[in-house]
Design a protein around this motif. Sequence first.
Motif, PDB file in Angstrom:
ATOM      1  N   CYS A  35     -22.119  31.148 -20.563  1.00 47.06           N
ATOM      2  CA  CYS A  35     -21.810  32.502 -21.022  1.00 47.06           C
ATOM      3  C   CYS A  35     -20.698  33.034 -20.129  1.00 47.06           C
ATOM      4  CB  CYS A  35     -23.049  33.379 -20.946  1.00 47.06           C
ATOM      5  SG  CYS A  35     -24.309  32.943 -22.169  1.00 47.06           S
TER       6      CYS A  35
ATOM      7  N   VAL B  81     -26.727  28.874 -28.831  1.00 47.12           N
ATOM      8  CA  VAL B  81     -25.337  28.883 -28.360  1.00 47.12           C
ATOM      9  C   VAL B  81     -24.316  28.593 -29.456  1.00 47.12           C
ATOM     10  CG1 VAL B  81     -25.923  28.325 -25.978  1.00 47.12           C
ATOM     11  CG2 VAL B  81     -25.522  26.459 -27.593  1.00 47.12           C
TER      12      VAL B  81
ATOM     13  N   SER C 108     -25.450  33.451 -30.223  1.00 44.74           N
ATOM     14  CA  SER C 108     -23.997  33.544 -30.091  1.00 44.74           C
ATOM     15  C   SER C 108     -23.361  33.839 -31.444  1.00 44.74           C
ATOM     16  CB  SER C 108     -23.458  32.225 -29.525  1.00 44.74           C
ATOM     17  OG  SER C 108     -22.058  32.225 -29.482  1.00 44.74           O
TER      18      SER C 108
ATOM     19  N   SER D  71     -29.663  32.579 -23.637  1.00 40.22           N
ATOM     20  CA  SER D  71     -28.765  33.151 -24.628  1.00 40.22           C
ATOM     21  C   SER D  71     -29.602  33.645 -25.803  1.00 40.22           C
ATOM     22  CB  SER D  71     -27.761  32.099 -25.117  1.00 40.22           C
ATOM     23  OG  SER D  71     -26.982  32.616 -26.168  1.00 40.22           O
TER      24      SER D  71
ATOM     25  N   ASP E  21     -18.520  34.565 -27.145  1.00 39.14           N
ATOM     26  CA  ASP E  21     -19.840  34.774 -26.539  1.00 39.14           C
ATOM     27  C   ASP E  21     -20.264  33.605 -25.659  1.00 39.14           C
ATOM     28  OD1 ASP E  21     -20.107  37.220 -27.830  1.00 39.14           O
ATOM     29  OD2 ASP E  21     -21.092  36.325 -29.578  1.00 39.14           O
ATOM     30  N   THR E  22     -19.899  32.399 -26.085  1.00 38.30           N
ATOM     31  CA  THR E  22     -20.327  31.182 -25.392  1.00 38.30           C
ATOM     32  C   THR E  22     -19.161  30.207 -25.348  1.00 38.30           C
ATOM     33  OG1 THR E  22     -22.477  31.502 -26.482  1.00 38.30           O
ATOM     34  CG2 THR E  22     -22.167  29.451 -25.263  1.00 38.30           C
TER      35      THR E  22
END
Length: 209
Positions: free
Chosen positions: A169, A29, A110, A107, A150-151
């Motif tokens: 997310c 992440v 990221s 995930s 992205d995160t």
Amino acid sequence: MAQKADIVVTTSHRPSQRVRSFVKDLVAVLPNAVKISRGKATIQELYYEVVARGAKRLVIVTTWKGNPGSLKIYEPLEPPEARLELIVNMVLGGVRLSRETPGAQRSFGSKSLGVYIEQGVSKTFFSLSDTLARAFLARIVFSREDTSVDTIAVIRPHQESIAEIVFICPASGRICGPTLRLLGVRDYVSGFSAHKARRLEAARSRSTD
């Protein structure tokens, strides 16, 4: 050739299996992050590893009674200093892995991270969001649905800690990383510090690099 990265994540010496699992969760992440095995490497040897990868941050996950104990975030200084400088220390009161969170998704790496305050407008939360952004090369966002990153690291209240941090997310709205409960934070750049007095006192500066 070493894989290029913005953030390098490793552990203290002799990490437990749970700490290794946590590191995998965290790397997934954080933006452009890679994990490396610590082995017997010293702090100075880690400096050269970070520089070789072109990274701007080193995160060391320490161990406390088999669990992640703290996150120590370093910035590599250029020559002539040529060393790692501790910029943030986060003392953990507990973590939950993504596999332990019902409904969490995985995930796969990221490239960008946002920081969002879920509730409250306390000075502590604002300062904490700035510290997280500095530590993890993130930027402040104003919505959990902000898909320009992205995160998102969501800061939310927690009764027994300063705050709880969950990684989501935004495209799905689902948790996709570890959950962190913070007992103490010290930002050596801004001067910000906060702690949960009694629990932190029992907890420490409890492990070494």
